[in-house]
Design a protein around this motif. Sequence first.
Motif, mmCIF file in Angstrom:
data_model
loop_
_atom_site.group_PDB
_atom_site.id
_atom_site.type_symbol
_atom_site.label_atom_id
_atom_site.label_comp_id
_atom_site.label_asym_id
_atom_site.label_seq_id
_atom_site.Cartn_x
_atom_site.Cartn_y
_atom_site.Cartn_z
ATOM 1 N N ASN A 1 0.825 -1.237 0.070
ATOM 2 C CA ASN A 1 -0.151 0.084 -0.090
ATOM 3 C C ASN A 1 0.894 1.285 0.065
ATOM 4 N N LEU A 2 2.154 1.063 0.465
ATOM 5 C CA LEU A 2 3.001 2.289 0.324
ATOM 6 C C LEU A 2 2.988 2.926 -0.871
ATOM 7 N N GLY A 3 3.291 2.494 -2.093
ATOM 8 C CA GLY A 3 3.408 2.931 -3.383
ATOM 9 C C GLY A 3 2.314 3.820 -3.866
ATOM 10 N N PRO A 4 1.322 3.502 -3.861
ATOM 11 C CA PRO A 4 0.019 4.429 -4.128
ATOM 12 C C PRO A 4 -0.006 5.781 -3.247
ATOM 13 N N THR A 5 0.074 5.541 -1.865
ATOM 14 C CA THR A 5 0.204 6.649 -1.024
ATOM 15 C C THR A 5 1.247 7.601 -1.241
ATOM 16 N N LEU A 6 2.266 7.090 -1.660
ATOM 17 C CA LEU A 6 3.743 7.907 -1.926
ATOM 18 C C LEU A 6 3.278 8.528 -3.195
ATOM 19 N N ALA A 7 2.707 7.861 -4.066
ATOM 20 C CA ALA A 7 2.658 8.378 -5.456
ATOM 21 C C ALA A 7 1.582 9.728 -5.123
ATOM 22 N N LEU A 8 0.492 9.608 -4.265
ATOM 23 C CA LEU A 8 -0.359 10.549 -4.307
ATOM 24 C C LEU A 8 0.079 11.731 -3.255
ATOM 25 N N THR A 9 0.770 11.478 -2.184
ATOM 26 C CA THR A 9 1.342 12.746 -1.472
ATOM 27 C C THR A 9 2.450 13.355 -2.184
ATOM 28 N N ILE A 10 3.006 12.550 -2.994
ATOM 29 C CA ILE A 10 4.420 13.262 -3.590
ATOM 30 C C ILE A 10 3.718 14.403 -4.655
ATOM 31 N N SER A 11 2.589 13.655 -5.491
ATOM 32 C CA SER A 11 2.143 14.440 -6.655
ATOM 33 C C SER A 11 1.382 15.823 -6.064
ATOM 34 N N SER A 12 0.685 15.404 -4.932
ATOM 35 C CA SER A 12 -0.041 16.407 -4.019
ATOM 36 C C SER A 12 0.864 17.545 -3.776
ATOM 37 N N LEU B 1 -14.058 14.262 -18.103
ATOM 38 C CA LEU B 1 -12.991 14.444 -18.483
ATOM 39 C C LEU B 1 -11.845 13.455 -17.855
ATOM 40 N N LEU B 2 -12.101 13.285 -16.450
ATOM 41 C CA LEU B 2 -11.123 12.262 -15.622
ATOM 42 C C LEU B 2 -11.962 11.395 -14.914
ATOM 43 N N PRO B 3 -11.051 10.238 -14.759
ATOM 44 C CA PRO B 3 -11.735 9.148 -13.937
ATOM 45 C C PRO B 3 -12.014 9.624 -12.394
ATOM 46 N N SER B 4 -12.850 9.070 -11.846
ATOM 47 C CA SER B 4 -12.855 9.366 -10.342
ATOM 48 C C SER B 4 -12.445 8.775 -9.371
ATOM 49 N N ILE B 5 -12.364 7.403 -9.899
ATOM 50 C CA ILE B 5 -11.823 6.304 -8.691
ATOM 51 C C ILE B 5 -10.760 5.301 -9.312
ATOM 52 N N GLY B 6 -10.094 4.694 -8.261
ATOM 53 C CA GLY B 6 -9.202 3.656 -8.668
ATOM 54 C C GLY B 6 -7.834 4.284 -8.666
ATOM 55 N N ASN B 7 -6.885 3.191 -8.660
ATOM 56 C CA ASN B 7 -5.510 3.902 -8.838
ATOM 57 C C ASN B 7 -4.547 2.826 -9.843
ATOM 58 N N GLY B 8 -3.812 3.680 -10.445
ATOM 59 C CA GLY B 8 -3.026 2.893 -11.437
ATOM 60 C C GLY B 8 -2.589 3.557 -12.428
ATOM 61 N N GLY C 1 -4.379 13.704 5.650
ATOM 62 C CA GLY C 1 -5.417 13.977 4.613
ATOM 63 C C GLY C 1 -5.711 12.651 3.786
ATOM 64 N N SER C 2 -4.407 11.904 3.550
ATOM 65 C CA SER C 2 -4.709 10.826 2.499
ATOM 66 C C SER C 2 -5.515 9.775 3.123
ATOM 67 N N VAL C 3 -5.804 9.608 4.419
ATOM 68 C CA VAL C 3 -6.945 9.034 4.849
ATOM 69 C C VAL C 3 -8.283 9.120 4.461
ATOM 70 N N VAL C 4 -8.515 10.226 4.433
ATOM 71 C CA VAL C 4 -9.886 10.907 3.849
ATOM 72 C C VAL C 4 -10.021 10.750 2.485
ATOM 73 N N THR C 5 -8.896 11.195 1.649
ATOM 74 C CA THR C 5 -8.836 11.532 0.246
ATOM 75 C C THR C 5 -8.833 10.248 -0.497
ATOM 76 N N LEU D 1 -2.078 3.713 2.130
ATOM 77 C CA LEU D 1 -1.886 3.411 3.557
ATOM 78 C C LEU D 1 -3.076 4.039 4.430
ATOM 79 N N GLY D 2 -3.808 5.247 3.909
ATOM 80 C CA GLY D 2 -5.054 5.845 4.608
ATOM 81 C C GLY D 2 -5.921 4.777 4.598
ATOM 82 N N ARG D 3 -6.356 4.167 3.356
ATOM 83 C CA ARG D 3 -7.223 3.095 3.368
ATOM 84 C C ARG D 3 -7.265 2.007 4.438
ATOM 85 N N LEU D 4 -5.857 1.438 4.313
ATOM 86 C CA LEU D 4 -5.453 0.488 5.039
ATOM 87 C C LEU D 4 -5.778 0.548 6.603
#
Lengths: 604, 307
Positions: free
Chosen positions: B93-104, B160-167, B244-248, B257-260
């Motif tokens: 679960n680390l990868g997706p969270t890292l990607a999210l926080t870094i891009s944020s 325009l953009l997908p609302s859910i999921g990761n990848g 914030g990632s927990v909620v987002t 990690l947030g979802r986890l």
Amino acid sequence: MRTLLEIRNLSVGIERGKEVIPAVRNVNLDIGSGEIVCLVGGSGSGKTVTSLAVLRLIDYEGGRITGGEILFQEEDIASLAQQEMNGIRGRKIAMVTQDPMTALNPVFTIGNQFVEVIRKHKSVSRSEAWNEAIGLLEKVHIPEPASRMKQYPLELSGGMLQRVAIALALACQPELLIADEPTTALDVTIQAQILNLLLELRAEEGMSILFITHDLAVAAEIADKVAVMHEGSIVEQGTALEIFAFPGHWYTKSLVQSKHDLLTSSASDENRQDDEIILEAEGISKVFPLKSKPFQPKKYVQAVDEVSLYIRKGETLGLVGESGSGKSTLGKLLVSLQEADSGQILYRGKDVTGGTKREKKELRKNTQVVFQDTFSALNPRWKVEEIIGEPLRVHTRLSKGEIRERVEEVLQLVDLDPASRTRYPHEFSGGQRQRINIARAIILHPEFLLLDEAVSALDLAVQSKVIELLKKLQQEMGLSYVFMAHGLDVVRDISHRIGVMYLGRIVEIAPAEELFTKPAHPYTKALLEANPTIDLDHKRKRHVLHGEIPSPVNPPAGCHFHTRCPLATEKCRLEAPAMELLIGERAVACHYPLEKKERVELLR
Amino acid sequence: MLYVLSRFGMAAGVILGSVTLVFIIVNILPGDVATLLAGDDVPTETVNQLREELGLDRPLISQYLDYIAGLFQGDLGTSYANSEPVLDRLLDNLGPTLALTISSMIVAIVLGLILGILSAVYQNKLLDGIIRVLSLIGVSTPNFWIGILLIWIFSVQLHLLPSIGNGSFEQLILPSIGLGITGAGVITRLIRNSILEASNEPFIRSLRGKGIGQRAILFKHILRHALIPAVTMVGMIFGEMLAGSVVTETVFSRQGLGRLIVDAIDQKDIPIIQGAILFTAAFYVVINMLVDISYRYIDPRIRLNEK
């Protein structure tokens, strides 16, 4: 002589909201090439605004030129675009500001700041600019210029930085140098060095200098021509001799007069009230540890080194010395704001070092302090009556009404309107705020006041009024003062006796007049000679003390002063001279006190 | 060097402290893990047996010491829910969270810098007013609401953009904006103020007096001063983003990690909660350590004052 700069009917306004408030009105001023013109006046008189207008920097500071012309080499720069001004600023007209500590960007090395300016105006490579900068630093007599280039501004002393700032201004051989109070933030000895440097550079480079100062004596030292500003206008201008010997306008007259008053009157002529000793220090010392790295011996700054002195009732003891000499620390030790590491402080014969909390509180009641910065010493959110009444609330159990009564009384005593008790500090001028500080200090009827640079931030005219007030209070209340200031003339004016400090030690102590007329320590003599004077006969004959005060971390062995003393011998290098009584109340710590004429000659 | 070492020491202390705190909190919370795991209608013996298997019958202090000892060996325990090693689940679960926080973070810094500079340059003009209102909205709006708003506008209305999921990268855009916008608002306001403050430094007047142009003064001299408080803020914003990632991640149905953590808390899966908190704390500490060290390179005064 060719005229370099002609200011014609210049008016400048400062924008305040939608209004434009006139700050400078119809100023006319000529500067010939190679000429030094001094613009003299109190704070708010429009000196700096005028100089900023000449550089057209006023546009960036909320002001604008509302009329007139500024002809520089026969071109009117008042109407040039800022883009074009960037080619003139730094290349043809350069500027040196007051506080060298803030004039350079603290996050870049000295060298980088030179390279930036040089490469802005000349097409040279980085290394060429770097070498050019080293040459400039040499020109302003900075030792080891190559290694200075790699240092950051805060690693250099104020005097060194002002030299750097001057060298930076000289980078493109400007024709006009605007120096705005360039020596005000410096010690008299360093001031003398900088003034000499400017005179020397003028002779070498043939540049003109517009020199702005509030200090008449500095103007007298350096100016060919003087213009006096008051409330935005030039009220009088002429050669230095004309202005100082025959002032015409009332404002000039009052300025010259108050400077003369300082020199002629001295408290030591007046009778002291009492011989009773109020406060006495016996061999007090204070060291401050420096942050050090592990496995290295801890380093200490010897701020005060075995100082002994006494202050009588109703007496003023002046303390002078360069910054870093330990004056302020000594003052704080005297009023127990800091603990001495060794030695004793006696208040009315009783040892007060290491007393209990209650004893301390009692002592605080009788020993009060007034500092330099009038604004930060007052809580901006309190009304004047709360500020002045606070000591009463701490030390007495007076009722609200009684406190108000006392506050009004004491406001009257410091010549402020009792009705102003409901106002806040920012509503007062600097001089008035210092009166509030004094009122708070005397409301408990103390016996002793520490005045640490208490008048140094004030304009000359305001300063002399505050001094008058202090003298009056001393007469009426029998107060004793320890008075510190970097302006020697003020100290002479108010003090009965004066102590001269150098690197934590008192090197000479004597009645004020005697100290000024017959200094016994070579350092005292050097200080006095560095002190600028409006007496034009003495102009530019002075001996300038070389170098700067050594670091108090590793003070020179023997007599601390031997590194800068022209009289120093082997004995001075090895053996610290003890304080010896000469005659009466004069004591000096020197192996060769200057009583004989030949020593005086030797010094010259 | 000594400075860096002492920072490492402090960092280790902070991580240990937060692990301990979480251990205490999850253990004093009501609800018995064994009962929860065993499910309803199970005989007491089975529950007791389960409790013994999990080591939950031992005194808290020995459970704690075992846990700490395990940490030093890289053993974070096994999940109560599905007996997977905690470390594996965290790493997944680390990868997706890292990607999210870094891009944020990139969104926050880039937006914040640009808007902050514009706002300061056009001080008290119309543009400044607009930017200030926008940054105030950004700071004061909860990021789940911004997230919902973004989904409604860009996915539901505009498609325009997908609302859910990761990848994919597209799936990252909306969540990063949603999470980054608060930080962008904070940085905008901070940069604006510190630029205006630095512009009043006396050396700026000196620089103009030397003929240095406006642009060079802004980008070379003022901005470097303005960056110092902003860098501090970046460290703190990073912490808020982790929170914030927990909620987002929930709003955008992302793995991470947030979802986890949220799921683990639901199931009272203590080893997962502890592991996830440990990861988050370590993250936060490392980022702030980097921030502290970076000051010394931005502002030589900090370096020199230690001499």
